[in-house]
Design an enzyme around this catalytic site. Structure first.
Site, PDB file in Angstrom:
ATOM      1  N   ASN A 272      15.936 -41.088  -7.781  1.00 61.05           N
ATOM      2  CA  ASN A 272      17.314 -41.134  -7.296  1.00 61.05           C
ATOM      3  C   ASN A 272      17.398 -42.286  -6.301  1.00 61.05           C
ATOM      4  O   ASN A 272      16.907 -42.173  -5.180  1.00 61.05           O
ATOM      5  CB  ASN A 272      17.659 -39.797  -6.620  1.00 61.05           C
ATOM      6  CG  ASN A 272      19.036 -39.817  -5.973  1.00 61.05           C
ATOM      7  OD1 ASN A 272      19.806 -40.755  -6.163  1.00 61.05           O
ATOM      8  ND2 ASN A 272      19.332 -38.778  -5.194  1.00 61.05           N
ATOM      9  N   TRP A 273      18.027 -43.366  -6.743  1.00 59.99           N
ATOM     10  CA  TRP A 273      18.088 -44.556  -5.883  1.00 59.99           C
ATOM     11  C   TRP A 273      19.114 -44.417  -4.764  1.00 59.99           C
ATOM     12  O   TRP A 273      19.196 -45.272  -3.893  1.00 59.99           O
ATOM     13  CB  TRP A 273      18.415 -45.795  -6.738  1.00 59.99           C
ATOM     14  CG  TRP A 273      17.238 -46.343  -7.483  1.00 59.99           C
ATOM     15  CD1 TRP A 273      16.036 -45.721  -7.687  1.00 59.99           C
ATOM     16  CD2 TRP A 273      17.128 -47.624  -8.114  1.00 59.99           C
ATOM     17  NE1 TRP A 273      15.189 -46.539  -8.403  1.00 59.99           N
ATOM     18  CE2 TRP A 273      15.837 -47.712  -8.677  1.00 59.99           C
ATOM     19  CE3 TRP A 273      17.996 -48.705  -8.269  1.00 59.99           C
ATOM     20  CZ2 TRP A 273      15.400 -48.841  -9.379  1.00 59.99           C
ATOM     21  CZ3 TRP A 273      17.564 -49.825  -8.963  1.00 59.99           C
ATOM     22  CH2 TRP A 273      16.274 -49.890  -9.513  1.00 59.99           C
ATOM     23  N   LYS A 274      19.962 -43.368  -4.855  1.00 60.01           N
ATOM     24  CA  LYS A 274      21.041 -43.189  -3.872  1.00 60.01           C
ATOM     25  C   LYS A 274      21.856 -44.493  -3.795  1.00 60.01           C
ATOM     26  O   LYS A 274      22.028 -45.151  -4.822  1.00 60.01           O
ATOM     27  CB  LYS A 274      20.461 -42.742  -2.533  1.00 60.01           C
ATOM     28  CG  LYS A 274      19.543 -41.506  -2.721  1.00 60.01           C
ATOM     29  CD  LYS A 274      19.131 -40.837  -1.450  1.00 60.01           C
ATOM     30  CE  LYS A 274      18.251 -39.636  -1.785  1.00 60.01           C
ATOM     31  NZ  LYS A 274      17.863 -38.868  -0.607  1.00 60.01           N
TER      32      LYS A 274
ATOM     33  N   HIS B 252      23.787 -32.766  -5.336  1.00 58.37           N
ATOM     34  CA  HIS B 252      22.819 -33.231  -4.336  1.00 58.37           C
ATOM     35  C   HIS B 252      23.325 -32.849  -2.946  1.00 58.37           C
ATOM     36  O   HIS B 252      24.523 -32.883  -2.683  1.00 58.37           O
ATOM     37  CB  HIS B 252      22.640 -34.750  -4.443  1.00 58.37           C
ATOM     38  CG  HIS B 252      21.460 -35.240  -3.667  1.00 58.37           C
ATOM     39  ND1 HIS B 252      21.504 -35.405  -2.301  1.00 58.37           N
ATOM     40  CD2 HIS B 252      20.203 -35.559  -4.055  1.00 58.37           C
ATOM     41  CE1 HIS B 252      20.308 -35.822  -1.884  1.00 58.37           C
ATOM     42  NE2 HIS B 252      19.508 -35.918  -2.934  1.00 58.37           N
TER      43      HIS B 252
ATOM     44  N   GLU C 212      23.380 -34.403  -0.275  1.00 57.21           N
ATOM     45  CA  GLU C 212      24.182 -35.446   0.379  1.00 57.21           C
ATOM     46  C   GLU C 212      25.620 -35.412  -0.125  1.00 57.21           C
ATOM     47  O   GLU C 212      26.562 -35.673   0.630  1.00 57.21           O
ATOM     48  CB  GLU C 212      23.523 -36.825   0.154  1.00 57.21           C
ATOM     49  CG  GLU C 212      22.247 -36.950   0.980  1.00 57.21           C
ATOM     50  CD  GLU C 212      21.199 -37.897   0.418  1.00 57.21           C
ATOM     51  OE1 GLU C 212      21.520 -38.718  -0.467  1.00 57.21           O
ATOM     52  OE2 GLU C 212      20.033 -37.791   0.865  1.00 57.21           O
TER      53      GLU C 212
ATOM     54  N   GLU D 172      15.525 -29.052  -3.654  1.00 60.91           N
ATOM     55  CA  GLU D 172      15.376 -30.063  -2.612  1.00 60.91           C
ATOM     56  C   GLU D 172      15.694 -29.453  -1.250  1.00 60.91           C
ATOM     57  O   GLU D 172      16.879 -29.408  -0.849  1.00 60.91           O
ATOM     58  CB  GLU D 172      16.323 -31.238  -2.879  1.00 60.91           C
ATOM     59  CG  GLU D 172      16.040 -31.954  -4.181  1.00 60.91           C
ATOM     60  CD  GLU D 172      16.463 -33.417  -4.127  1.00 60.91           C
ATOM     61  OE1 GLU D 172      15.624 -34.256  -4.443  1.00 60.91           O
ATOM     62  OE2 GLU D 172      17.605 -33.711  -3.732  1.00 60.91           O
TER      63      GLU D 172
ATOM     64  N   GLY E 160      14.017 -37.293   2.953  1.00 59.29           N
ATOM     65  CA  GLY E 160      14.010 -38.503   3.767  1.00 59.29           C
ATOM     66  C   GLY E 160      13.381 -38.335   5.134  1.00 59.29           C
ATOM     67  O   GLY E 160      13.540 -39.195   6.006  1.00 59.29           O
TER      68      GLY E 160
ATOM     69  N   SER F 103      10.740 -35.975   0.062  1.00 55.27           N
ATOM     70  CA  SER F 103       9.582 -36.722   0.567  1.00 55.27           C
ATOM     71  C   SER F 103       8.376 -36.666  -0.367  1.00 55.27           C
ATOM     72  O   SER F 103       7.233 -36.580   0.096  1.00 55.27           O
ATOM     73  CB  SER F 103       9.212 -36.247   1.978  1.00 55.27           C
ATOM     74  OG  SER F 103      10.281 -36.493   2.882  1.00 55.27           O
TER      75      SER F 103
ATOM     76  N   GLY G 122      13.364 -39.774  -4.023  1.00 53.18           N
ATOM     77  CA  GLY G 122      14.311 -40.697  -3.401  1.00 53.18           C
ATOM     78  C   GLY G 122      13.616 -41.994  -3.009  1.00 53.18           C
ATOM     79  O   GLY G 122      13.351 -42.861  -3.844  1.00 53.18           O
ATOM     80  N   GLY G 123      13.295 -42.124  -1.748  1.00 53.19           N
ATOM     81  CA  GLY G 123      12.768 -43.369  -1.189  1.00 53.19           C
ATOM     82  C   GLY G 123      11.621 -43.977  -1.984  1.00 53.19           C
ATOM     83  O   GLY G 123      11.602 -45.196  -2.217  1.00 53.19           O
TER      84      GLY G 123
HETATM   85  P1  13P Z   1      13.306 -38.591  -0.477  1.00 51.58           P
HETATM   86  O1  13P Z   1      12.284 -38.623  -1.583  1.00 51.58           O
HETATM   87  O2  13P Z   1      13.626 -39.948   0.075  1.00 51.58           O
HETATM   88  O3  13P Z   1      12.951 -37.574   0.554  1.00 51.58           O
HETATM   89  O4  13P Z   1      14.686 -38.092  -1.144  1.00 51.58           O
HETATM   90  C1  13P Z   1      14.666 -36.962  -1.924  1.00 51.58           C
HETATM   91  C2  13P Z   1      15.962 -36.845  -2.602  1.00 51.58           C
HETATM   92  O5  13P Z   1      16.975 -36.589  -1.986  1.00 51.58           O
HETATM   93  C3  13P Z   1      16.007 -37.086  -4.060  1.00 51.58           C
HETATM   94  O6  13P Z   1      17.229 -36.720  -4.600  1.00 51.58           O
END
Ligand code: 13P
Length: 248
Positions: A9-11, A90, A92, A160, A166, A206, A227-228
């Site tokens: 997920n590149w956000k 998600h 967010e 999640e 993050g 993470s 994510g990251g």
């Molecule tokens: P991180 O891997 O950066 O913690 O993000 C997880 C996430 O929200 C994937 O959708």
């Protein structure tokens, strides 16, 4: 029976230049696990079909098919430019864009109608975990946001924990195992054993090259929503490789 899935997920990250990171996944994507990248909307068309074995998805979609919804993108539009998945619910989106279970359920229906597979996210806050409400919260999110009609083909559930996103903090294998067992039991109860057993469950929060193997060893973990660490192909490849190794 359940093909493992490594989803990035590149956000709101990435420009056309970042598509080189997708290209770099070519070899890792030839393994047993399925590989998916969900970039921002403008990158979906140029990313789709670019690398054999790398599926492309969106990060949300609107419940309506078209119309006066300035700024929104429909599920059919995602499918039209080559997406095969969409992430929905998600945390967010839930927190910053006020998406509630009923909105997510409507989006999920629209995604299925358009032929997209849905990665439906659920997760608790740290306060909810501290108050020992985790399973109640997750059960409520599942009941509220997953429509009738789920199958092992059209639904993936991603756990999640919000406090792990993050932050560099990861849920422990015991915590992940407890939740994933619970999610599978709930799916079996509502949709029947066949659907419950064939639906893939991802962990997200993470996930890094250094903890991936330990997470993938937990029962009922069928992959990760990253994510990251999905932004840099060098890291994502190590996570995909760990999942390929766990698939053997
Ligand atoms: P991180 O891997 O950066 O913690 O993000 C997880 C996430 O929200 C994937 O959708």
């Amino acid at each position: 029976m359940r093909r493992k899935l490594a989803a990035g997920n590149w956000k709101m990250n990435g420009t056309l230049a970042a598509l080189g990171e997708v290209d770099s996944l070519a070899l890792a994507a030839q393994g047993a696990a399925e590989v998916l990248v969900c970039p921002p909307f403008p990158l979906i068309a140029p990313a789709a079909g670019r690398v054999p074995g790398v599926a492309i998805g969106g990060q949300t979609c609107h419940p309506e098919t078209s119309g006066a919804f300035t700024g929104e993108v429909s599920a059919g539009m995602l499918a039209d430019v080559g997406a095969s998945y969409v992430i929905l619910g998600h945390s967010e989106r839930r927190e910053m864009f006020d998406e509630h279970d009923d909105h997510i359920r409507a989006r999920c229906r629209a995604a299925w109608q358009a032929g997209l597979k849905v990665i439906l996210c659920i997760g608790e806050t740290e306060a909810q975990r501290d108050a020992q409400n985790t399973l109640d919260i997750l059960g409520g999110q599942m009941a509220g946001s997953i429509p009738d009609g789920a199958t092992g083909h059209n639904l993936v559930v991603a756990y999640e924990p919000i406090w792990a996103i993050g932050t560099g903090r990861t849920a422990t294998p015991d915590q992940i195992g407890e939740v994933h067992d619970f999610i599978r039991a709930r799916l079996e109860r509502r949709f029947g054993a066949g659907v419950g057993r064939s639906t893939r469950l991802l962990y997200g929060g993470s996930v890094k090259p250094g903890n991936a193997a330990e997470i993938f060893a937990v029962s009922n973990v069928d992959g990760a929503l990253v994510g990251g660490a999905s932004l840099k192909s060098a890291d994502f490849i190590l996570i995909i490789d760990a999942l390929n190794a766990a698939s053997d």
